[in-house]
Write a protein that holds these residues in place. Sequence first.
Motif, mmCIF file in Angstrom:
data_model
loop_
_atom_site.group_PDB
_atom_site.id
_atom_site.type_symbol
_atom_site.label_atom_id
_atom_site.label_comp_id
_atom_site.label_asym_id
_atom_site.label_seq_id
_atom_site.Cartn_x
_atom_site.Cartn_y
_atom_site.Cartn_z
ATOM 1 N N ASN A 8 5.054 -35.531 -0.331
ATOM 2 C CA ASN A 8 4.192 -36.161 -0.917
ATOM 3 C C ASN A 8 3.724 -35.449 -2.371
ATOM 4 O OD1 ASN A 8 3.837 -38.644 0.421
ATOM 5 N ND2 ASN A 8 2.474 -37.589 2.025
ATOM 6 N N HIS A 9 4.222 -35.696 -3.321
ATOM 7 C CA HIS A 9 3.423 -35.052 -4.497
ATOM 8 C C HIS A 9 3.677 -33.737 -4.486
ATOM 9 C CE1 HIS A 9 1.850 -39.146 -5.930
ATOM 10 N NE2 HIS A 9 1.322 -39.187 -4.555
ATOM 11 N N VAL A 10 4.799 -33.191 -4.114
ATOM 12 C CA VAL A 10 5.042 -31.544 -3.998
ATOM 13 C C VAL A 10 5.366 -31.033 -5.391
ATOM 14 C CG1 VAL A 10 6.698 -29.998 -3.257
ATOM 15 C CG2 VAL A 10 5.926 -31.745 -1.709
ATOM 16 N N ARG A 21 8.046 -30.673 -9.995
ATOM 17 C CA ARG A 21 6.907 -31.353 -10.504
ATOM 18 C C ARG A 21 6.583 -32.795 -9.755
ATOM 19 N NH1 ARG A 21 6.881 -30.335 -15.922
ATOM 20 N NH2 ARG A 21 8.683 -29.223 -16.344
ATOM 21 N N ASP A 22 5.425 -32.973 -8.938
ATOM 22 C CA ASP A 22 5.050 -33.912 -8.359
ATOM 23 C C ASP A 22 6.127 -34.956 -7.746
ATOM 24 O OD1 ASP A 22 2.878 -35.628 -7.717
ATOM 25 O OD2 ASP A 22 3.393 -37.026 -9.479
ATOM 26 N N VAL A 23 6.889 -34.139 -6.783
ATOM 27 C CA VAL A 23 7.979 -34.874 -6.316
ATOM 28 C C VAL A 23 7.725 -35.437 -5.111
ATOM 29 C CG1 VAL A 23 10.401 -34.591 -5.344
ATOM 30 C CG2 VAL A 23 9.721 -33.298 -7.100
ATOM 31 N N LEU A 54 9.609 -21.580 1.299
ATOM 32 C CA LEU A 54 8.763 -21.637 0.170
ATOM 33 C C LEU A 54 7.813 -22.407 0.474
ATOM 34 C CD1 LEU A 54 11.333 -22.093 -2.827
ATOM 35 C CD2 LEU A 54 10.415 -20.013 -1.931
ATOM 36 N N ARG A 55 6.331 -22.219 -0.132
ATOM 37 C CA ARG A 55 5.270 -22.584 0.179
ATOM 38 C C ARG A 55 4.977 -23.397 -0.953
ATOM 39 N NH1 ARG A 55 1.707 -21.171 4.116
ATOM 40 N NH2 ARG A 55 3.297 -20.237 5.358
ATOM 41 N N ALA A 56 4.788 -24.985 -0.847
ATOM 42 C CA ALA A 56 4.420 -25.791 -1.949
ATOM 43 C C ALA A 56 3.218 -25.318 -2.912
ATOM 44 C CB ALA A 56 4.562 -27.173 -1.689
ATOM 45 N N ASP A 57 3.054 -25.287 -4.102
ATOM 46 C CA ASP A 57 1.807 -25.062 -4.632
ATOM 47 C C ASP A 57 0.586 -26.132 -4.418
ATOM 48 O OD1 ASP A 57 2.541 -22.453 -5.747
ATOM 49 O OD2 ASP A 57 3.603 -23.445 -7.341
ATOM 50 N N SER A 58 1.233 -27.378 -4.453
ATOM 51 C CA SER A 58 0.224 -28.324 -4.013
ATOM 52 C C SER A 58 1.417 -29.547 -3.479
ATOM 53 C CB SER A 58 -0.304 -28.985 -5.272
ATOM 54 O OG SER A 58 0.534 -29.519 -6.287
#
Lengths: 246, 349
Positions: A8-10, A21-23, A54-58
């Motif tokens: 969701n919006h990764v 970007r916002d995947v 890896l850790r998603a930034d958002s």
Amino acid sequence: MAPLLELNHVTKRFGQVVVARDVSFTIEDGAAVGIVGPNGAGKTTLFGVMSGDLRADSGQVRLAGRDVTRLDAAERTRLGIGRTYQVPRPFSGMTVFENLLVAAQQGGERRGAASHSLAASALERARLSERANLRAGQLGLLDRKRLELARALATRPRVLLLDEVAGGLTEPEVREVVGIVRETLAEGVAVVWIEHVVRALLASVERLMCLADGAVIGDGEPREVLSSAAVREVYLGSEAAFEAAS
Amino acid sequence: MTALAPPKVPDLAPAPAPEVRRSSYPSAWLAGGSLGAVVLLALMPEIISQGGLVVLLNFFILLTMATMWNLLAGYAGMVSIGQQAFVGLGGYSVVVLAVNGLNPLASIPLAAVIPALVALPISYLVFRLRGGYFAIATWVVADTAELVISSVTALGGGTGHPVPGLGSLSPRTFGDVTYWLSLGVAVLALAVTYGLLRSRLGLVLAAVRDDEVGARSAGARVMQARRIVFVVAALGCGAAGALLAVSQLQVQPGSIFSVQWAAEMIFVTMIGGMGTIEGPILGTVLFFVLQQNLASQGAWYLVILGSVAVVVAIWAPKGIWGFVSSRLKFQLFPVGYLLGGRGSTGRRR
């Protein structure tokens, strides 16, 4: 029912560079999905975000409805996300069977004899039975790729993330890998496969996603995706995609 | 989609359990040989003098420490130069328990558990650091422990404290009992280490040693594995410290928290062979042989010790046991797995 794997919006950045970007997308139970895209498109990064390396930034990663965004790779493996690496990461000092046994005991079936059976099944699935007691460091490229696959299988994944397992292999070897992947699919394990060898993907997947510059630019029936204008544009000059698609 | 018709395949899970062996030779040999050696050592009080027993007692204390350091650094990749923290805490635990009326000899197990309990919260601090930073952090922990303990006046401050409650035994009985205890602790340290390495944890440690990212991806809880090892190593070093306190009848912060202990553990493990169970045993034997024969030479003794370390580091980087076993293709304590009926050529180092 919640989809098996859900992004969701990764968004993921390395410094100033945005690599995802916002995947957003979902993978259904038992699905066979291929991912293509030019080098640097962010394919492996996306795998890292899914597997927990890896850790998603958002954004959010969900497995069967459960939020796993904050879990590390080991916990996600235990919950059913198995992955292979583009450059195989064998435990070189250990035998092939021991490599699989670690995965079976940590990611799959913890008990003694059951973990042995699980490791042995993965060994056979990956056609590595003859190499069981060889040290992993002595294996050639094909066997390393097989071991990488087998180790992910030994964790009993619900979804298997394959990062270029056919890369660098000869035609007959690619066919063999495709065979292993299809056997895995037949068991009901979902497979997400990053691959430059498009032939291998077309023989195995029913859905294809194309990534470019950190974003999904195509998603759907493989031949349709490969022939779409957006995908043609990023692949301009790459004959493999067109040859396979035509 | 007809091309994707699923091929008929057997399910991955239910397969008959394969035959898996743990070594390429009967483990009865190992069990019998080890038992024989332990029995012989247990009979030593009947054979050698009390002076000789004290040398052996110190041998077993160092062997215990080295085995623990080897588990930490050789198998779990944690190079600690602060294990003297747990040696000292083990020694002081004996004092505190004895002051409160416990028999010091009987309190050794409990005195070893206390440093292990302290190690658990400490692990959360020092595990934030890796490599050289981790090493320095452990040394800082040890120095802090020494400073804290030596500021407690009830424990004698900087001058230390005698271990009460040992006067009732005859010197001969005291010597024999402490010797047996040190033998028991060393055997236990080796047995626990061997047991851990043959367990699932041992396989995880071996995997992490080869490729940590791969190990995590296989589902291995790397931090948890390291934490278990860190606590076990504190337990072993605590037992060694408790034995030191009892055998010397007193503790003194400057000596029981000395970095000398770390130096000795590291020295014997490195020259014997890091990452092998046999290495610390061989290294400790060599160290004691040198010490017994050369200690009277003063500075030359240290020159020779240093030279041995240099020679081994350059020409046998895997230690003396690593040098020997790679040529003989033999190990006393096998930890690997062999899958039956598949051409057994693999042998794990």
